[in-house]
Design a protein around this motif. Sequence first.
Motif, PDB file in Angstrom:
ATOM      1  N   LEU A   1       0.874  -1.164   0.000  1.00 12.97           N
ATOM      2  CA  LEU A   1       0.000   0.000   0.000  1.00 12.97           C
ATOM      3  C   LEU A   1       0.911   1.214   0.000  1.00 12.97           C
ATOM      4  N   CYS A   2       0.640   2.157  -0.895  1.00  9.77           N
ATOM      5  CA  CYS A   2       1.426   3.391  -0.960  1.00  9.77           C
ATOM      6  C   CYS A   2       0.512   4.570  -0.714  1.00  9.77           C
ATOM      7  N   THR A   3       1.003   5.535   0.054  1.00  6.31           N
ATOM      8  CA  THR A   3       0.238   6.747   0.335  1.00  6.31           C
ATOM      9  C   THR A   3       1.206   7.859   0.685  1.00  6.31           C
ATOM     10  N   GLN A   4       0.724   9.081   0.620  1.00  4.68           N
ATOM     11  CA  GLN A   4       1.530  10.201   1.088  1.00  4.68           C
ATOM     12  C   GLN A   4       1.551  10.171   2.608  1.00  4.68           C
ATOM     13  N   THR A   5       2.690  10.480   3.194  1.00  3.96           N
ATOM     14  CA  THR A   5       2.769  10.513   4.654  1.00  3.96           C
ATOM     15  C   THR A   5       1.851  11.597   5.224  1.00  3.96           C
ATOM     16  N   ALA A   6       1.535  12.611   4.421  1.00  5.54           N
ATOM     17  CA  ALA A   6       0.623  13.672   4.875  1.00  5.54           C
ATOM     18  C   ALA A   6      -0.826  13.210   4.957  1.00  5.54           C
ATOM     19  N   ASN A   7      -1.145  12.074   4.353  1.00  5.37           N
ATOM     20  CA  ASN A   7      -2.504  11.545   4.379  1.00  5.37           C
ATOM     21  C   ASN A   7      -2.680  10.734   5.667  1.00  5.37           C
ATOM     22  N   HIS A   8      -2.965  11.426   6.754  1.00  2.00           N
ATOM     23  CA  HIS A   8      -3.020  10.796   8.076  1.00  2.00           C
ATOM     24  C   HIS A   8      -4.086   9.716   8.168  1.00  2.00           C
ATOM     25  N   ARG A   9      -5.221   9.896   7.524  1.00  2.00           N
ATOM     26  CA  ARG A   9      -6.275   8.867   7.546  1.00  2.00           C
ATOM     27  C   ARG A   9      -5.765   7.568   6.916  1.00  2.00           C
ATOM     28  N   SER A  10      -5.107   7.695   5.772  1.00  2.80           N
ATOM     29  CA  SER A  10      -4.591   6.519   5.081  1.00  2.80           C
ATOM     30  C   SER A  10      -3.473   5.852   5.871  1.00  2.80           C
ATOM     31  N   MET A  11      -2.637   6.648   6.510  1.00  9.03           N
ATOM     32  CA  MET A  11      -1.567   6.088   7.343  1.00  9.03           C
ATOM     33  C   MET A  11      -2.154   5.299   8.519  1.00  9.03           C
ATOM     34  N   ARG A  12      -3.196   5.836   9.150  1.00  8.92           N
ATOM     35  CA  ARG A  12      -3.846   5.125  10.263  1.00  8.92           C
ATOM     36  C   ARG A  12      -4.497   3.824   9.780  1.00  8.92           C
TER      37      ARG A  12
ATOM     38  N   ALA B   1      -3.613   2.011   7.162  1.00  8.12           N
ATOM     39  CA  ALA B   1      -2.548   1.052   6.849  1.00  8.12           C
ATOM     40  C   ALA B   1      -2.084   0.338   8.119  1.00  8.12           C
ATOM     41  N   ALA B   2      -1.890   1.091   9.197  1.00 10.43           N
ATOM     42  CA  ALA B   2      -1.470   0.482  10.471  1.00 10.43           C
ATOM     43  C   ALA B   2      -2.557  -0.453  10.998  1.00 10.43           C
ATOM     44  N   LYS B   3      -3.795  -0.019  10.937  1.00 10.47           N
ATOM     45  CA  LYS B   3      -4.915  -0.840  11.430  1.00 10.47           C
ATOM     46  C   LYS B   3      -5.020  -2.158  10.665  1.00 10.47           C
ATOM     47  N   LEU B   4      -4.746  -2.113   9.363  1.00  9.77           N
ATOM     48  CA  LEU B   4      -4.824  -3.315   8.525  1.00  9.77           C
ATOM     49  C   LEU B   4      -3.607  -4.225   8.684  1.00  9.77           C
ATOM     50  N   GLY B   5      -2.560  -3.748   9.354  1.00  5.39           N
ATOM     51  CA  GLY B   5      -1.370  -4.574   9.578  1.00  5.39           C
ATOM     52  C   GLY B   5      -0.248  -4.369   8.577  1.00  5.39           C
TER      53      GLY B   5
ATOM     54  N   LEU C   1       3.907  -2.933   3.700  1.00  3.18           N
ATOM     55  CA  LEU C   1       3.773  -4.320   3.256  1.00  3.18           C
ATOM     56  C   LEU C   1       2.826  -5.068   4.172  1.00  3.18           C
ATOM     57  N   TRP C   2       1.943  -5.843   3.562  1.00  6.41           N
ATOM     58  CA  TRP C   2       1.040  -6.733   4.281  1.00  6.41           C
ATOM     59  C   TRP C   2       1.297  -8.133   3.787  1.00  6.41           C
ATOM     60  N   SER C   3       1.538  -9.047   4.696  1.00  3.81           N
ATOM     61  CA  SER C   3       1.739 -10.452   4.311  1.00  3.81           C
ATOM     62  C   SER C   3       0.719 -11.292   5.061  1.00  3.81           C
ATOM     63  N   PRO C   4       0.051 -12.173   4.329  1.00  5.78           N
ATOM     64  CA  PRO C   4      -0.906 -13.046   5.013  1.00  5.78           C
ATOM     65  C   PRO C   4      -0.188 -13.930   6.019  1.00  5.78           C
ATOM     66  N   VAL C   5      -0.824 -14.158   7.112  1.00  2.00           N
ATOM     67  CA  VAL C   5      -0.240 -14.999   8.152  1.00  2.00           C
ATOM     68  C   VAL C   5      -0.525 -16.453   7.800  1.00  2.00           C
TER      69      VAL C   5
END
Length: 184
Positions: A139-150, A152-156, A174-178
């Motif tokens: 997943l790629c996003t601008q660091t200024a996009n705080h909603r998208s950054m949050r 991404a963290a929530k999704l792992g 990066l997201w990797s399936p467990v």
Amino acid sequence: MADLGQVTWPPAPLKTERLVLRASEARDRAAFVELFASPEVNTYLGGPRPRDECERALPETPESRLGLFVIELDGAMIGTIELNRRDGERRSRVRPDAGEAELGYLLLPTAWGQGYAAEACAAALTWYADAQPGEPVVLCTQTANHRSMRLAAKLGFTEVQRYEAWGAEQWMGLWSPVAPNPGT
């Protein structure tokens, strides 16, 4: 867009607690125009396209293409999720051929702040992990996009790199399936 491997498309609609992820249909056209023309939606994506240009360019039945899900709430489109393969021009540190899948999403501003993006993205990632076992997603996003950054963290997603592009600092996660533990 490169293919997603041996994926049958479109899959049966994916249902979550509140949403349906499905292929696009003619009834979604107005919502697609709104997504592409919305200044709020496109703040971190290079800006909105002129509404009249969107009206002229978008076919009567929006293209149903590999990797594109419409997010539906109560029978109406509220956004999209896309899973595409990155091409060789967009190399990352994840795979040397840049062939990893990339998650992207757009939601209408009226759908923001209610957890729909997290719910829809989680469902799409689960579907992808079943369809392409062991394959990573970026997943790629601008660091200024705080909603998208949050989100991404929530999704792992975990940070792989930061880089400059389009006049702003970008973030790649990066997201990797467990993999299931056979001993459990």
